[in-house]
Design a protein around this motif. Structure first.
Motif, short mmCIF file in Angstrom:
data_model
loop_
_atom_site.label_atom_id
_atom_site.label_comp_id
_atom_site.label_asym_id
_atom_site.label_seq_id
_atom_site.Cartn_x
_atom_site.Cartn_y
_atom_site.Cartn_z
N ALA A 63 0.83 -1.20 0.00
CA ALA A 63 0.00 0.00 0.00
C ALA A 63 0.87 1.26 0.00
CB ALA A 63 -0.93 0.00 1.21
N GLU A 64 1.96 1.24 0.78
CA GLU A 64 2.88 2.38 0.78
C GLU A 64 3.52 2.57 -0.59
OE1 GLU A 64 5.76 2.05 3.86
OE2 GLU A 64 4.29 1.90 5.48
N ALA A 65 3.94 1.47 -1.20
CA ALA A 65 4.58 1.56 -2.52
C ALA A 65 3.60 2.09 -3.56
CB ALA A 65 5.09 0.18 -2.94
N ARG A 66 2.34 1.71 -3.45
CA ARG A 66 1.33 2.20 -4.40
C ARG A 66 1.12 3.70 -4.23
NH1 ARG A 66 -2.34 -1.28 -3.37
NH2 ARG A 66 -1.94 -2.59 -5.19
N ALA A 67 1.13 4.17 -2.99
CA ALA A 67 0.96 5.61 -2.75
C ALA A 67 2.16 6.40 -3.21
CB ALA A 67 0.70 5.85 -1.26
N GLU A 68 3.34 5.85 -3.05
CA GLU A 68 4.57 6.55 -3.42
C GLU A 68 4.88 6.47 -4.92
OE1 GLU A 68 7.39 4.57 -1.00
OE2 GLU A 68 6.61 5.36 0.90
N HIS A 69 4.37 5.42 -5.57
CA HIS A 69 4.65 5.22 -7.00
C HIS A 69 3.36 4.93 -7.74
CE1 HIS A 69 9.01 4.97 -6.14
NE2 HIS A 69 8.64 4.31 -5.07
N PRO A 70 2.50 5.94 -7.92
CA PRO A 70 1.24 5.73 -8.61
C PRO A 70 1.48 5.13 -10.01
CG PRO A 70 1.31 7.90 -7.61
CD PRO A 70 2.70 7.34 -7.50
N GLY A 71 0.72 4.12 -10.33
CA GLY A 71 0.87 3.50 -11.64
C GLY A 71 1.86 2.36 -11.68
N ALA A 72 2.63 2.15 -10.62
CA ALA A 72 3.59 1.05 -10.60
C ALA A 72 2.85 -0.28 -10.59
CB ALA A 72 4.50 1.16 -9.38
N LEU A 73 3.44 -1.27 -11.27
CA LEU A 73 2.85 -2.60 -11.33
C LEU A 73 3.30 -3.37 -10.08
CD1 LEU A 73 1.11 -4.44 -13.08
CD2 LEU A 73 3.22 -5.25 -14.20
N LEU A 74 2.35 -3.62 -9.19
CA LEU A 74 2.69 -4.27 -7.92
C LEU A 74 2.16 -5.70 -7.88
CD1 LEU A 74 2.00 -1.21 -5.63
CD2 LEU A 74 4.21 -2.28 -6.04
N PRO A 75 2.84 -6.57 -7.15
CA PRO A 75 2.51 -8.00 -7.21
C PRO A 75 1.29 -8.39 -6.40
CG PRO A 75 4.31 -7.65 -5.68
CD PRO A 75 4.05 -6.32 -6.32
N ALA A 76 0.63 -9.44 -6.86
CA ALA A 76 -0.38 -10.11 -6.03
C ALA A 76 0.36 -10.93 -4.98
CB ALA A 76 -1.26 -10.99 -6.90
N LEU A 77 -0.32 -11.18 -3.87
CA LEU A 77 0.27 -11.97 -2.79
C LEU A 77 -0.44 -13.31 -2.71
CD1 LEU A 77 0.41 -9.15 -0.06
CD2 LEU A 77 2.17 -9.79 -1.72
N GLN A 78 0.35 -14.37 -2.66
CA GLN A 78 -0.19 -15.72 -2.60
C GLN A 78 0.37 -16.44 -1.38
OE1 GLN A 78 1.07 -17.40 -6.34
NE2 GLN A 78 -0.40 -16.22 -7.54
N VAL A 79 -0.51 -17.06 -0.60
CA VAL A 79 -0.09 -17.83 0.58
C VAL A 79 -0.30 -19.30 0.27
CG1 VAL A 79 -0.50 -18.31 3.02
CG2 VAL A 79 -0.66 -15.96 2.16
N VAL A 80 0.77 -20.06 0.31
CA VAL A 80 0.71 -21.50 0.05
C VAL A 80 0.70 -22.24 1.39
CG1 VAL A 80 1.96 -23.47 -0.90
CG2 VAL A 80 1.85 -21.34 -2.19
N ARG A 81 -0.36 -22.98 1.62
CA ARG A 81 -0.44 -23.77 2.86
C ARG A 81 -0.34 -25.25 2.51
NH1 ARG A 81 -6.85 -23.90 4.79
NH2 ARG A 81 -7.60 -25.04 2.97
N ARG A 82 0.32 -25.99 3.40
CA ARG A 82 0.46 -27.43 3.18
C ARG A 82 -0.73 -28.22 3.72
NH1 ARG A 82 6.51 -28.16 5.44
NH2 ARG A 82 5.64 -26.73 7.00
N GLY A 83 -1.54 -27.57 4.51
CA GLY A 83 -2.73 -28.21 5.05
C GLY A 83 -3.55 -27.19 5.79
N PRO A 84 -4.78 -27.53 6.15
CA PRO A 84 -5.64 -26.59 6.89
C PRO A 84 -4.96 -26.12 8.17
CG PRO A 84 -6.92 -28.46 6.11
CD PRO A 84 -5.48 -28.80 5.85
N ALA A 85 -5.17 -24.85 8.51
CA ALA A 85 -4.54 -24.26 9.68
C ALA A 85 -5.20 -24.75 10.96
CB ALA A 85 -4.63 -22.74 9.60
N ARG A 86 -4.58 -24.40 12.06
CA ARG A 86 -5.11 -24.73 13.38
C ARG A 86 -5.46 -23.41 14.06
NH1 ARG A 86 -2.40 -29.73 14.89
NH2 ARG A 86 -1.97 -29.03 17.01
N LEU A 87 -6.69 -23.24 14.45
CA LEU A 87 -7.15 -22.00 15.07
C LEU A 87 -7.41 -22.22 16.56
CD1 LEU A 87 -9.65 -20.64 12.39
CD2 LEU A 87 -7.16 -20.47 12.46
N VAL A 88 -7.04 -21.24 17.37
CA VAL A 88 -7.25 -21.33 18.81
C VAL A 88 -8.71 -21.06 19.14
CG1 VAL A 88 -6.75 -20.20 21.02
CG2 VAL A 88 -4.88 -20.75 19.45
#
Length: 424
Positions: free
Chosen positions: A232-257
């Motif tokens: 978000a900071e990079a987008r504000a500082e560099h309008p029009g810059a091509l910024l990456p999507a973020l992908q989270v790879v999980r090996r299995g379902p998470a454990r929630l407290v």
């Protein structure tokens, strides 16, 4: 020449009580050492020496992280005795506001509180009790002489009657990510305040190629939160810059407290999380589900939002075996490794034999009293102060380690009697 210097210093030390430089040497002066000694002021009757490779006693690695704690603030100080030599921090709002907090706190606040506690401890130990900028590379235990020799990175050696390893944890390069090593960063680097500019440059330099976070732990969620902010900071500082999507790879379902098994039964969602086993996964003391190993607080909320598709520009992907995500890694502009930590320790020698290298992939094990276990045998000269993450067979029991400070203090009190030379 270095060997001759060592022999000379060893001879000189014979004039000191017990022929050693200290009664108890602590290898590492971060959170664990500081809070442990602050919980057991009676140990200060011994000649304590703390070796800390950083420039400050107290905060350890916490000083580098710009995130929120994964536990409530009070848990970090639950054992500390804010009386006697540690009464001054007990009157400080800097520390007490964190020590009484019943919610997570910003990591810089925790680091500041630990720094204040560390200053008080340093005063209590005296000018000879703390070695800052001191890295211990090897520990030599000698059964016959009942002493431990610490080998330092600068080539010097110091001796002690007992050594406590409190060296913290590191992220080691994961072997399954070896083919992409050139573009892999550990999660600790991503969340470090000292690397914000570098990470932002990496986001801009990705030229639209995705950033892949590997893992679904607290570290992974902290890395995701940091990357969202920096993007978000990079987008504000560099309008029009091509910024990456973020992908989270999980090996299995998470454990929630969950606060209880009943809440888990009513609130768990198949596919989002691993369903709990009411026998194995519930703490017998508190009834809490996944207390030691599940996502909680901000990490839990972010993960649930990610799973529900409510985090713009970020997606959750499944790869039970990391090789299943090879095409994702190939296309990625940056890969963030968040696959757990290992305890770090110096080389450990016993009676002249190297029994454990600092590079060993094996866990640094200890019994319930904190005695180092080598080949299953507890060592009377060496202790370990929660260097490794919770063992797998104990990970969901919040009672694990809850009395370690008391048991270790009692063990050291029994093994290492006070000598005449102590700090005022």
């Amino acid at each position: 020449m270095a060997h001759q210097d060592h022999r000379a210093s060893s001879t000189a030390s014979l004039a000191r009580p017990c022929g050693t430089d200290s009664d108890i040497a602590f290898v590492g002066g971060g959170f664990r050492t500081t809070t442990f000694l602050s919980s057991a002021p009676g140990l200060l009757r011994r000649r304590i020496r703390v070796h800390e490779r950083g420039s400050t006693l107290g905060p350890g690695g916490f000083a580098r992280y710009g995130i929120t704690t994964t536990s409530i603030g009070s848990r970090f100080f639950k054992h500390v005795d804010l009386s006697g030599p540690f009464a001054a921090p007990g009157r400080s709002r800097t520390l007490t506001d964190v020590a009484r907090a019943e919610q997570p706190v910003a990591m810089p606040r925790l680091a500041t509180a630990l720094t204040e506690l560390g200053r008080t401890l340093q005063d209590a130990l005296g000018p000879d009790g703390v070695r800052l900028g001191s890295t211990v590379v090897a520990v030599h235990a000698e059964s016959a002489r009942q002493r431990v020799t610490l080998e330092l990175a600068d080539g010097t050696r110091e001796s002690s009657r007992h050594a406590v390893l409190a060296t913290g944890r590191i992220e080691r390069p994961h072997p399954e990510l070896a083919p992409w090593r050139a573009k892999v960063l550990p999660s600790g680097t991503v969340i470090s305040t000292g690397h914000r500019a570098e990470i932002k440059d990496r986001l801009l330099g990705a030229a639209g190629r995705p950033v892949v976070i590997v893992g679904c732990s607290h570290s992974a969620m902290s890395a995701l939160q940091t990357l969202l902010l920096l993007r978000a900071e990079a987008r504000a500082e560099h309008p029009g810059a091509l910024l990456p999507a973020l992908q989270v790879v999980r090996r299995g379902p998470a454990r929630l407290v969950y606060d209880s098994a009943d809440l888990a039964r009513s609130g768990q969602k198949p596919g989002r999380e691993r369903l709990f086993d009411p026998v194995a996964d519930v703490c017998p003391a508190t009834g809490i589900v996944y207390r030691d190993s599940g996502l909680r607080h901000e990490s839990r909320a972010l993960y649930c939002a990610l799973w529900a598709g409510e985090v713009p520009g970020a997606t959750l992907l499944d790869a039970p075996v990391l090789a299943d995500a090879a095409d994702r890694f190939d296309r990625a502009g940056l890969i963030v490794q968040a696959l757990g930590y290992h305890g770090q320790a110096p080389d450990i020698h016993l009676d002249g034999a190297l029994l454990r290298s600092g590079e060993s992939p094996d866990r640094l094990l200890a019994d319930d009293d904190g005695a180092l276990l080598l080949n299953g045998t507890p060592q009377s000269l060496l202790s370990v102060l929660r260097v490794e993450p919770t063992p797998l067979d104990r990970r969901d029991h919040s009672v694990y380690g809850s009395d370690l400070y008391h048991r270790l203090a009692r063990r050291l009190d029994r093994l290492v009697a006070p000598t005449a030379e102590v700090h005022a």
